[in-house]
Design a protein around this motif. Structure first.
Motif, short mmCIF file in Angstrom:
data_model
loop_
_atom_site.label_atom_id
_atom_site.label_comp_id
_atom_site.label_asym_id
_atom_site.label_seq_id
_atom_site.Cartn_x
_atom_site.Cartn_y
_atom_site.Cartn_z
N TYR A 299 0.82 -1.21 0.00
CA TYR A 299 0.00 0.00 0.00
C TYR A 299 0.86 1.27 0.00
N VAL A 300 1.99 1.23 0.67
CA VAL A 300 2.89 2.39 0.65
C VAL A 300 3.38 2.66 -0.77
N ILE A 301 3.75 1.59 -1.49
CA ILE A 301 4.18 1.74 -2.88
C ILE A 301 3.03 2.26 -3.73
N PHE A 302 1.83 1.74 -3.47
CA PHE A 302 0.64 2.18 -4.20
C PHE A 302 0.37 3.67 -3.97
N ILE A 303 0.54 4.12 -2.73
CA ILE A 303 0.36 5.55 -2.41
C ILE A 303 1.34 6.40 -3.21
#
Length: 392
Positions: A299-303
């Motif tokens: 999710y951090v990468i997605f953000i």
């Protein structure tokens, strides 16, 4: 070896290829009948799974029984906003005739000869490797969000904790003690196609927008370069008047194309900025709650990639604003002192028109620029901070 100067059709490969991942061919490229049928069936399958998942998500929200903690509330909030964002962009992409019409207009404007391509520096506006890698990274990070749960389940299995049958979306409840493993496989297949529909709709619509905006920006640069290079003279009054008339005509036409572009993508841009900000808020809070897990890292990468996606759209919006403003400066700074009076009057027309810069705008209400990006990120950060304090 001389460099290859790209044709207009070469630029369309990236947005076209990305859309084909969900079985949608924007430009209707020639293909065999069997392949056309397979693509249509695959597209129907993606749409069907997406509709089924959205319906089930709404059912869970209305039911309310399974949404019993803050983490799930943030998860559902993320899903709702991302669905709205993606479906809005998909609806934009369904304006196929309008998009094809704009594509045809820009194709007619594209330089035909090698010398003209060199002068407009078309290769500098082609998709860079870095840009292509960013698109692949965005799609890859979205895929990781979907396959992350099964990877965690496999890791759990190899650490002798047993296969945990995790999957991506919370509205499907799977009980390994009661349900068949094939139900789990079916759930994952539906979730995969559902995610494909959302992710590709989200990124491909923005790719078409950037593609068209880059072409328009290229022609604005060409006008500025032509003005800088032209040396008018009283002795060549007819040629000079013809030159400046072509500049005025092209400038007016580019403004019309930009307005046409805004008409196609303006609605999705306005809603996209709002929903993207909401997605970033809810995903960030959800990630903070979950902690540093494989899902959290995904999710951090997605953000990061979603933020970059918004930045790129705003960057090209800022670029067209700056270039259209620079036309007036190019007119004023070019060597017009030896030109005829009539030529100078034509220049005044260009300067007057350039006083109102061309904008990439969201339905005429919000100009898309780097300042817009700054405002969206500022509001997003404040909302994240507020939600975090409320939860704590």
């Amino acid at each position: 070896m001389e460099p290859v100067h790209y044709n207009y059709e070469d630029f369309a490969w990236l947005p076209t290829a990305v859309f084909r991942i969900m079985g949608y061919d924007m430009l209707g490229s020639p293909k065999t009948r069997s392949r056309r049928i397979l693509m249509r069936l695959y597209r129907i399958l993606c749409l069907g799974c997406h509709g089924f998942c959205v319906g089930f998500m709404i059912f869970r929200i209305v039911e309310g029984k399974t949404i019993n903690n803050i983490s799930l509330i943030m998860r559902y909030s993320t899903l709702v906003t991302y669905v709205i964002n993606s479906d809005t962009k998909y609806a934009t992409a369904m304006q196929r005739s309008a998009i094809q019409s704009l594509d045809t207009k820009l194709a007619d404007l594209y330089p035909k000869t090698t010398l003209d391509k060199i002068y407009l520096r078309v290769n500098e506006h082609y998709w860079s490797k870095m840009f292509v890698y960013l698109v692949l990274f965005y799609i890859g990070s979205s895929i990781m969000v979907v396959i992350g749960p099964i990877i965690q389940s496999i890791i759990s299995y190899w650490t002798n904790s047993g296969f945990t049958y995790m999957h991506c979306y919370p509205y499907f409840i799977f009980d390994p003690e009661k349900d068949s493993v094939w139900i789990y496989v079916g759930i994952y297949a539906v979730e995969w196609l559902h995610s494909t529909q959302m992710v590709i709709s989200n990124v491909a619509a923005d790719l078409w927008l950037i593609y068209f905006q880059t072409q328009i920006n290229m022609h604005f640069r060409g006008i500025i370069r032509s003005l800088k290079d032209h040396k008018p003279s009283v002795d060549r009054e007819d040629q000079d008047r013809q030159f400046v008339a072509q500049i005025v005509e092209k400038h007016v036409y580019l403004v019309k194309l930009q307005n046409y572009l805004n008409g196609i993508f303006g609605g999705s841009l306005l809603l996209s900025l709002l929903t993207t900000a909401a997605v970033l808020c809810t995903v960030s809070v959800y990630t903070l709650i979950q902690g540093l897990t494989l899902e959290g890292v995904s999710y951090v990468i997605f953000i990061a990639t979603s933020t970059l996606q918004v930045f790129l759209v705003c960057y090209y919006g800022q670029e067209v604003f700056d270039l259209s403003s620079d036309i007036a400066h190019a007119v004023y700074n070019h060597d017009f002192h030896n030109a005829s009076i009539s030529y100078k009057k034509w220049l005044l027309i260009i300067i007057i028109r350039a006083q109102q810069p061309v904008e990439l705008s969201a339905m005429g209400y919000l100009p898309i620029s780097l300042d817009t990006f700054k405002q969206v990120m500022s509001v997003t950060y404040r909302v994240i901070t507020m939600l975090r304090q409320m939860i704590q």
